[in-house]
Scaffold this motif. Sequence first.
Motif, short mmCIF file in Angstrom:
data_model
loop_
_atom_site.label_atom_id
_atom_site.label_comp_id
_atom_site.label_asym_id
_atom_site.label_seq_id
_atom_site.Cartn_x
_atom_site.Cartn_y
_atom_site.Cartn_z
N GLU A 310 0.99 -1.13 0.11
CA GLU A 310 0.10 0.06 0.00
C GLU A 310 0.88 1.26 0.09
O GLU A 310 2.05 1.18 0.49
CB GLU A 310 -0.81 0.00 1.14
CG GLU A 310 -0.25 0.11 2.47
CD GLU A 310 -1.29 0.03 3.84
OE1 GLU A 310 -2.36 -0.04 3.44
OE2 GLU A 310 -0.69 -0.15 4.85
N VAL A 350 -6.44 -2.28 -5.65
CA VAL A 350 -7.44 -1.16 -5.15
C VAL A 350 -6.74 0.33 -5.41
O VAL A 350 -5.77 0.56 -4.72
CB VAL A 350 -7.68 -1.33 -3.54
CG1 VAL A 350 -8.62 0.01 -3.13
CG2 VAL A 350 -8.10 -2.67 -3.30
N THR A 353 -8.62 3.77 -2.29
CA THR A 353 -9.59 3.69 -1.59
C THR A 353 -9.61 5.11 -0.62
O THR A 353 -8.41 5.68 -0.37
CB THR A 353 -9.73 2.46 -0.65
OG1 THR A 353 -10.64 2.59 0.40
CG2 THR A 353 -8.50 2.52 0.30
N ASP A 355 -11.37 7.67 2.40
CA ASP A 355 -12.26 7.83 3.79
C ASP A 355 -12.13 9.13 4.14
O ASP A 355 -10.80 9.43 4.34
CB ASP A 355 -12.13 6.78 4.65
CG ASP A 355 -12.41 5.28 4.42
OD1 ASP A 355 -13.69 5.25 4.39
OD2 ASP A 355 -11.71 4.56 3.95
N ASN A 374 -16.76 7.80 1.51
CA ASN A 374 -15.87 6.69 1.09
C ASN A 374 -16.06 6.48 -0.47
O ASN A 374 -17.07 6.40 -1.07
CB ASN A 374 -16.58 5.32 1.72
CG ASN A 374 -15.58 4.09 1.32
OD1 ASN A 374 -16.13 3.53 0.43
ND2 ASN A 374 -14.57 3.82 1.90
N ARG A 376 -13.85 4.15 -3.58
CA ARG A 376 -12.94 2.95 -4.07
C ARG A 376 -12.96 2.79 -5.38
O ARG A 376 -14.00 3.02 -6.21
CB ARG A 376 -13.48 1.54 -3.33
CG ARG A 376 -14.74 1.08 -3.68
CD ARG A 376 -14.74 -0.37 -3.44
NE ARG A 376 -16.11 -1.04 -3.71
CZ ARG A 376 -16.74 -1.37 -4.90
NH1 ARG A 376 -15.82 -0.98 -6.09
NH2 ARG A 376 -17.77 -1.95 -5.19
N GLN A 377 -12.01 2.31 -6.06
CA GLN A 377 -11.80 1.65 -7.40
C GLN A 377 -11.09 0.25 -7.14
O GLN A 377 -9.94 0.26 -6.79
CB GLN A 377 -11.16 2.82 -8.06
CG GLN A 377 -10.33 2.27 -9.59
CD GLN A 377 -11.53 1.89 -10.62
OE1 GLN A 377 -12.62 2.34 -10.33
NE2 GLN A 377 -11.27 1.13 -11.34
N LEU A 378 -11.52 -0.76 -7.79
CA LEU A 378 -11.18 -1.83 -8.02
C LEU A 378 -10.74 -2.42 -9.46
O LEU A 378 -11.56 -2.01 -10.34
CB LEU A 378 -11.83 -2.98 -7.19
CG LEU A 378 -12.46 -2.75 -5.78
CD1 LEU A 378 -13.35 -3.96 -5.36
CD2 LEU A 378 -11.14 -2.49 -4.97
N GLY A 416 -16.24 0.86 -9.49
CA GLY A 416 -15.92 1.79 -8.52
C GLY A 416 -17.16 2.34 -7.87
O GLY A 416 -18.41 2.24 -8.39
N SER A 447 -21.99 4.53 -8.69
CA SER A 447 -21.17 3.50 -9.06
C SER A 447 -21.01 3.38 -10.48
O SER A 447 -21.84 3.92 -11.29
CB SER A 447 -21.47 2.19 -8.49
OG SER A 447 -22.62 1.63 -9.29
N ASP A 526 -17.01 -5.08 -0.45
CA ASP A 526 -16.64 -4.99 0.94
C ASP A 526 -17.52 -5.32 1.97
O ASP A 526 -17.01 -4.77 3.14
CB ASP A 526 -16.09 -3.28 1.02
CG ASP A 526 -17.19 -2.47 0.86
OD1 ASP A 526 -18.43 -2.90 0.73
OD2 ASP A 526 -17.12 -1.17 1.26
N ASP A 547 -20.93 -1.46 0.13
CA ASP A 547 -21.30 -2.03 -1.25
C ASP A 547 -22.82 -2.44 -0.84
O ASP A 547 -23.77 -2.43 -1.63
CB ASP A 547 -20.55 -3.07 -1.73
CG ASP A 547 -19.25 -2.56 -2.10
OD1 ASP A 547 -19.25 -1.24 -2.55
OD2 ASP A 547 -18.36 -3.08 -2.37
#
Length: 757
Positions: A310, A350, A353, A355, A374, A376-378, A416, A447, A526, A547
């Motif tokens: 990370e 990821v 992410t 927050d 929050n 996120r992008q996966l 995302g 999303s 998640d 999610d």
Amino acid sequence: MLLEADTLVYDNDKNTVTAVGGVRIDYGGNRLVANRVVYDRKTGRVVASGNVQIIDSSGTKIYSEEIDITDDFSDGFANALRVETTDKTYFAAESAERKGANLTTFNNGVYTACAPCEKKPDRAPIWRVKAQKIIWDGKAKTVRFESSRFELFGLPIAYFPAWEVPDPTVKRKSGFLLPGIAFKSDLGVGVSIPYYFALSPTYDLTVTGRYYSKQGFLGQAEWRQRFNNGFYSLKTAGIYQQDPEAFDVNTIDSGRPGDPNHLRGMVGSKGLFNINPRWTFGWDVLAQSDKDFSNMYQIGGYEQAVHQSEVFLTGLNDRNYFDLRAMHFDVQEIYFNDNPLARQEKQPWVLPTFDYAYTPDEPIAGGELNVNVNARQLNRNEQDLICAEPVDLSVIACPNVATNIAGVRGIKGSNGRVTAEAEWKKSIVAPGGMVITPLLALRSDASYSDVSDQSLAAIQDDATTLGVGADVRSEFYRYMATAGLEWRWPVLFSSVNSTHVIEPMAQVFARPNEQDVSELGIPNEDAQSFVFDASSLFDRDKFSGYDRIEGGTRVNVGVRYSGAYSNGVTTNAIFGQSYQVAGENSFAAPDLVNAGAFSGLQTPTSDYVGLVGFATPFGLSSSVSARFNEQNFDVERTELKAGLVHLPVALTAKYAFIAAQPLYGFPQDRHEATLAGSLRFLQNWRVFASGTYDLVEHVVTSDSAGFAYDDECFSYSMTYSQTRDRITQESTTSVGFNVSFRTIGDFGTSSNTFAAQ
């Protein structure tokens, strides 16, 4: 110079001063105490005799019967002396000579970091070094031993013609560190020799050569540098394996049949910097030739079964929080990527992410406002399926795909989500002590998904098998509004020896249904790990991530209890139930992982949940939590924890039972107990043991035992452990030991592992 004594005799002819009886001399921060001192004013030398003690300006103490030293304490000679440093290290010698205030030579000397036994001062210390000559260089900060032998419990165990260690006051100095030893059946015996380069006060380098009898030479290097506001490190390791066939066939460590894995390596880096008192930046990244290298060769700091790489930026100010990070999970496993048990290629990137939490300092409309964001992008390269039963390692997919898929943990492609949520609540104390808390919350999600047609078709097939929809949309928006009310009535009961608080509690949350959950508008990435127990009974949203979102009108009811006794004992308990009174139950609505299945919340009336615990001032504590079927009160899940920490004994016990959850990927009950304990005896000795027993498969999955000795100068530990496969019951045995000599170094290994036959 200040000189004090009972009697002073001045000899003008010899130009000497003789002090007799209770002599004390202070000069330049040095102090000398003796029965008799003769000071020659022409030569500037001081001859002290009779219980001589010198404390120099650094705090080092010197004891002797006679010492001949200069008046500035820089040069001298002594017979039968002892030296005690400020770091509690000890020298003794038949004679010693000091030159230039820095260089001290001990003849027929002894060195140790163990304090003399108060009851038996003549007894040999636990360890010591005896040498024909010991040279202590105060300027170079080294201690050199010539013609020396190392003794343990008074017995010689090693002889060294010459060797050198840093001065006890030195924290960093270039030189060889103590070697290490390791053993694994597929690696052979390994011996490592590290060399440390103290390049500057702010950066250094450690180079380690480790040779395995089966696999050859493994080289490692680690660079570390520290700044005023942080640090970073860079580690690299590599090997050209001599015998890859020693590993199990068809594994990463061995390589493909006919294409063995010879050249392997890794590069890793860690860093942490405080930009200012509020902001922190850091990273922990790993790149390696294959996914099992660092774990197989136990590269320090990167050997975890799952390493989280990370890069992050974090800010914290009062009640406001900011966190931005990119992550990737390196699952270090022996399987090839096309093995159904292999997980590495299924792990997403990821990127990133985010927050953010904000709580204003001032009340808003008399209440507290909390804002959370929050995002996120996966990105995932392979679809992540959950097989409902054990798989055959010779195949590359779940067997009986039409009936054997328990879920889809992640979809192939990119997706995302951005979530923003605001919550306002205010606690009002009514007459009689009742506490009423109204709550308003508003949340919105946006999303997107970028999935190939081939992946979309595969998801549709899997969803059909699971009996759910799978409308993975390129764009999707949803909202959730919640109006809630919480009622609590804490009632205090007290007596002479105890106080008790019983608090009945009820909550109601009214909200619309969760939007399009069965159509998979937002992939569930998640909110898969979900446990309903006493700790989550009164949560507004019981899902573990963003999610999934709880919808419909729900009522939570229960009672909480806490007690305190005059003898220091405390008790606590909670018991309750939850009800879906209107709207669609989100925990009964299936998704690709069936997150709510068998959770205890999938029915309109939930299972009962409860927890009871106590703690005592003498170290005994225990708690038990359970979930009971709402129809027949059968136990669906329970966890028992107990511990006792009361020297010299420490005990812990754990018991867990989880009923089968076939639609959640666990077709069998999970039922195990763990017991661990340690006993300290004879002040410095302790024994310890632990074991875990699978009550379903009737096998001890792991057990370990060992003993250890530790005091201020020496420690030793020896451990023996076994792990067993729950199904095949094949075992792996590990033996580890570690020896540590204060000021000298450590020797041993904690990973002596070999496969049991």
